[in-house]
Enzyme design. Structure first.
Site, PDB file in Angstrom:
ATOM      1  N   CYS A   1     -32.246  16.152  13.154  1.00 32.59           N
ATOM      2  CA  CYS A   1     -30.805  15.844  13.181  1.00 32.59           C
ATOM      3  C   CYS A   1     -30.355  15.063  11.953  1.00 32.59           C
ATOM      4  O   CYS A   1     -29.219  15.198  11.513  1.00 32.59           O
ATOM      5  CB  CYS A   1     -30.467  15.047  14.442  1.00 32.59           C
TER       6      CYS A   1
ATOM      7  N   HIS B   1     -15.292  25.155  14.300  1.00 37.40           N
ATOM      8  CA  HIS B   1     -15.783  25.852  13.112  1.00 37.40           C
ATOM      9  C   HIS B   1     -15.549  25.029  11.844  1.00 37.40           C
ATOM     10  O   HIS B   1     -15.190  25.555  10.790  1.00 37.40           O
ATOM     11  CB  HIS B   1     -15.172  27.249  12.985  1.00 37.40           C
TER      12      HIS B   1
ATOM     13  N   GLU C   1     -22.238  16.771  23.694  1.00 36.29           N
ATOM     14  CA  GLU C   1     -22.849  17.404  22.529  1.00 36.29           C
ATOM     15  C   GLU C   1     -23.751  18.562  22.944  1.00 36.29           C
ATOM     16  O   GLU C   1     -23.885  19.554  22.224  1.00 36.29           O
ATOM     17  CB  GLU C   1     -23.657  16.366  21.747  1.00 36.29           C
TER      18      GLU C   1
END
Length: 198
Positions: A23, A68, A136
């Site tokens: 991450c 996006h 998330e």
């Protein structure tokens, strides 16, 4: 009483300084779900806390801005930030890391400002933003309350420190919406002709 409205978007980020190696070192994405919870102790003329349809306006525009898009912490490496801006038309610069926790806080700050600057037109009572939940993943989420959103120990989030790319702004119903919000302009909910008098 609480009401809850769910929004969804796809977003990419790197979460610097986190414990997970993947991450913190690699761009990756998530299918986010954001829940906006409003509270009130009275109901409007339609006997609602706040019409869900109203949440499909400016609040939806702000959350959809993240769809996006790539988000980055404005303190990240300048070369990385430059590449994000060069190779993505949809980007958002944040004054905090783009973690689930900070997304929940950031959405709280922006939506709270929107609600405070909105003129209610259908008898809404003491409508307040209760909290924001940022999912998330299917198994992990963060929930921010008012004390969290404005807690300097978690990082300051000012409206002026959130920067949306031109492409993001141009896709809003009102491309100047965020500038108006930052300037303290008022937003007005539509007037309603009552069919049944209270």
């Amino acid at each position: 009483m609480l009401i809850r409205k769910l929004f969804k978007f796809e977003n990419a980020h790197i979460v610097r300084n986190c414990s997970s190696d993947r991450c913190r070192r690699s761009i990756h994405g998530h299918s986010y779900k954001v829940e906006v919870l409003l509270e009130a102790h009275a109901l409007d003329h339609g006997q609602m806390v706040y019409d869900f349809g109203l949440m499909k306006g400016t609040i939806k525009d702000v959350i959809d801005a993240f769809d996006h898009a790539i988000c980055f912490w404005d303190k990240d490496d300048p070369d990385y930030i430059g590449l994000c801006k060069t190779f993505s038309a949809r980007w958002i610069s944040l004054p905090v890391s783009p973690s689930a926790e900070q997304f929940a806080r950031l959405f709280f700050v922006v939506i709270d400002a929107l609600l405070k600057q909105t003129t209610m037109a259908n008898g809404e009572g003491d409508v307040l933003l209760h909290s924001v939940i940022a999912h998330e993943t299917d198994t992990g989420y963060a929930q921010a309350f008012r004390d969290d959103a404005y807690n300097p120990r978690m990082g300051d989030i000012a409206l002026g420190d959130i920067v949306f790319s031109e492409q993001v702004r141009n896709e809003w119903r009102d491309p100047a919406m965020y500038d108006k919000l930052r300037a303290g302009a008022l937003f007005a909910n539509p007037a309603v002709e009552l069919q049944i008098k209270p």
